[in-house]
Each structure stands twice: as C-alpha cells, then as structure tokens.
Design a protein around this motif. Structure first.
Motif, PDB file in Angstrom:
ATOM      1  N   GLY A  74       0.772  -1.263   0.110  1.00  0.00           N
ATOM      2  CA  GLY A  74      -0.047   0.202  -0.005  1.00  0.00           C
ATOM      3  C   GLY A  74       1.008   1.313  -0.060  1.00  0.00           C
ATOM      4  O   GLY A  74       0.355   2.254  -0.063  1.00  0.00           O
ATOM      5  N   GLU A  75       1.980   1.207   0.111  1.00  0.00           N
ATOM      6  CA  GLU A  75       2.718   2.332  -0.118  1.00  0.00           C
ATOM      7  C   GLU A  75       3.206   2.761  -1.286  1.00  0.00           C
ATOM      8  O   GLU A  75       3.630   2.256  -2.336  1.00  0.00           O
ATOM      9  CB  GLU A  75       4.302   2.011   0.812  1.00  0.00           C
ATOM     10  CG  GLU A  75       4.179   1.875   2.388  1.00  0.00           C
ATOM     11  CD  GLU A  75       3.797   2.834   3.234  1.00  0.00           C
ATOM     12  OE1 GLU A  75       4.068   4.000   2.652  1.00  0.00           O
ATOM     13  OE2 GLU A  75       3.330   2.634   4.017  1.00  0.00           O
ATOM     14  N   VAL A  80       8.114   6.254  -1.851  1.00  0.00           N
ATOM     15  CA  VAL A  80       9.510   5.540  -1.311  1.00  0.00           C
ATOM     16  C   VAL A  80      10.685   5.808  -2.158  1.00  0.00           C
ATOM     17  O   VAL A  80      11.839   5.781  -1.590  1.00  0.00           O
ATOM     18  CB  VAL A  80       8.962   4.012  -1.583  1.00  0.00           C
ATOM     19  CG1 VAL A  80      10.135   3.016  -1.332  1.00  0.00           C
ATOM     20  CG2 VAL A  80       7.769   3.545  -0.706  1.00  0.00           C
ATOM     21  N   GLU A  81      10.548   6.040  -3.371  1.00  0.00           N
ATOM     22  CA  GLU A  81      11.641   6.622  -4.198  1.00  0.00           C
ATOM     23  C   GLU A  81      12.340   7.757  -3.510  1.00  0.00           C
ATOM     24  O   GLU A  81      13.386   7.848  -3.558  1.00  0.00           O
ATOM     25  CB  GLU A  81      11.226   6.539  -5.515  1.00  0.00           C
ATOM     26  CG  GLU A  81      10.986   5.212  -6.223  1.00  0.00           C
ATOM     27  CD  GLU A  81      10.517   5.113  -7.556  1.00  0.00           C
ATOM     28  OE1 GLU A  81      10.484   4.362  -8.392  1.00  0.00           O
ATOM     29  OE2 GLU A  81      10.025   6.461  -8.203  1.00  0.00           O
ATOM     30  N   GLY A 148      -0.594  -0.139 -10.158  1.00  0.00           N
ATOM     31  CA  GLY A 148      -0.799   1.193 -10.220  1.00  0.00           C
ATOM     32  C   GLY A 148       0.374   1.940  -9.630  1.00  0.00           C
ATOM     33  O   GLY A 148       1.664   1.516  -9.938  1.00  0.00           O
ATOM     34  N   ARG A 149       0.234   2.620  -8.460  1.00  0.00           N
ATOM     35  CA  ARG A 149       1.426   3.501  -7.981  1.00  0.00           C
ATOM     36  C   ARG A 149       1.715   3.169  -6.668  1.00  0.00           C
ATOM     37  O   ARG A 149       2.407   3.812  -6.062  1.00  0.00           O
ATOM     38  CB  ARG A 149       0.616   4.913  -7.971  1.00  0.00           C
ATOM     39  CG  ARG A 149       0.532   5.711  -9.345  1.00  0.00           C
ATOM     40  CD  ARG A 149      -0.114   6.835  -9.171  1.00  0.00           C
ATOM     41  NE  ARG A 149      -0.621   7.674 -10.417  1.00  0.00           N
ATOM     42  CZ  ARG A 149      -0.933   8.722 -10.614  1.00  0.00           C
ATOM     43  NH1 ARG A 149      -1.377   9.689  -9.856  1.00  0.00           N
ATOM     44  NH2 ARG A 149      -1.259   9.360 -12.045  1.00  0.00           N
ATOM     45  N   VAL A 150       1.381   1.874  -6.254  1.00  0.00           N
ATOM     46  CA  VAL A 150       1.575   1.458  -5.027  1.00  0.00           C
ATOM     47  C   VAL A 150       2.176  -0.036  -4.877  1.00  0.00           C
ATOM     48  O   VAL A 150       2.146  -0.610  -6.054  1.00  0.00           O
ATOM     49  CB  VAL A 150       0.317   1.396  -4.080  1.00  0.00           C
ATOM     50  CG1 VAL A 150      -0.215   2.767  -3.842  1.00  0.00           C
ATOM     51  CG2 VAL A 150      -0.723   0.381  -4.366  1.00  0.00           C
TER      52      VAL A 150
END
Length: 212
Positions: A74-75, A80-81, A148-150
């Motif tokens: 879920g992050e 994170v990057e 997707g984005r997580v």
C-alpha cells in the motif's frame, strides 16, 4: 591494486559488504519515522523485531526477505523512491557508510575497465543511488510488485539470496560471452553469498578478510 587489461565483471553484495548498514531495515526505520512520525517508528520497530525473532527461531532468510517486503503493501512507489533518495543522501554523508576496503577495490576495478554489478536482496530505490555513486552498471536485486502507483507487498520472482544470486550472476555472465568467469571477481560477507562467489575465479569473503 594493479589489474590486467582483460575484460571482467565484478559482482558485489551490498549490505555489510559494500556498505556497513543493513539497508532494508535501516530504510524501513528511516521511511516510517520520517513519513508517519512516532506511530510509523513504532510500526517499523514491530516489523523489525518480529523479523529478527522469527529468523532467530529458524525462519529461512529467503522467507524473511519476503516477509519484509509485505511491510510495504500500500505504500506509494513515488514516496518510497523520494525517501530512498533522502536516505542515501543522509546516510552516505556520514563517516563509515562504505566499507572502505571494498569501495577502494571497486574503484581499482573500474579504473582497469571492469563492469561492476551490485547483487542484493535489497530493492532498486535504495540500490540505484549506491550504484551511481560507485559506478556500477548493473543492479541485480529484488523486484517488489506494483499495482498502479503502490506496492502490493509481494515480490516478482524469488528473493535475491543464495541460489537466486547465483542464477542472476550466471544470467549476466551469459550476456558477456567474451568474458571468462575465471577472470571475474566477487565480494560477499555471508554464507548466502557463496553460490554467487562460486561463479567467479576471484572470490573475496569480506569481514574476516579471507579469500574463499
């Protein structure tokens, strides 16, 4: 150290071989506390303590590696990057971030024209800044799954430890048919690095300073 002009690849583990930290656990603390404050720090501590206890009780390291990545479910990948870049900037500025002798060896290899490959159970957001800093052309590492984005908390493929390190090293060597593995070098600090080190002609076990 003088090097011959023969083409070679140099493979190195990262945590406690090239850098003095365990990047995954250190970054979990850094990210969780930085992004979520005190509650995030407590959550990271619970994850870390649980992993350490289960590993001490016999959980195989590959399974522990999978468990670690479940903590990222879920992050947001972008967050994170970004925090990984902050982690590297802050940690690498501190004295003793790199294992000095190994970093010096890599500089010597590069000066002689070798290509460097990082081989690690860590993941690319943490490893790419290190690769850029030491001039590594290849990053062989864990691949957390995304939706997707997580992050989903799953890994694509096997954890990069033990035999998986061997497989990735062999795969990269196969792309360089003109390079003799007997001319290549490997650096590691743990028994789980031995399959990787067995694939090259010059293997160095870091820590005790002994040649394998």
């Amino acid at each position: 150290m003088p090097r011959s002009e023969r083409a070679r690849l140099v493979f190195t583990d990262v945590d406690e071989t090239l850098i003095t930290r365990k990047s995954l656990l250190d970054f979990l603390d850094f990210y969780s506390a930085g992004r979520y404050g005190a509650e995030g720090a407590r959550r990271a501590a619970r994850v870390r303590d649980d992993l350490m206890a289960r590993t001490a009780a016999g959980l195989p390291r590959a399974d522990a590696n999978r468990e670690y990545y479940r903590a990222w479910r879920g992050e947001p990948v972008a967050a994170v990057e970004e925090w990984a870049r902050r982690w590297f900037t802050e940690r690498s500025a501190a004295e003793g971030f790199y294992v000095r002798e190994v970093a010096a060896e890599l500089r010597g290899h590069r000066a002689a024209g070798a290509s460097i490959a990082l081989v690690s159970g860590s993941f690319r957001p943490l490893l790419q800044p290190i690769a850029d800093a030491v001039g590594a052309e290849h990053v062989l590492c864990a691949r957390p799954e995304r939706c997707g984005r997580v992050y989903t908390g799953a890994l694509i493929g096997a954890p990069v430890i033990g035999e998986e390190k061997r497989r990735l090293v062999r795969e990269l060597l196969a792309r360089y048919a003109h390079i003799d593995p007997a001319d290549c070098y490997g650096y590691g600090d743990d028994a789980s690095d031995l399959p990787m080190l067995a694939e090259v002609g010059h293997a160095v076990l870091v820590g005790g300073g002994a040649r394998v």
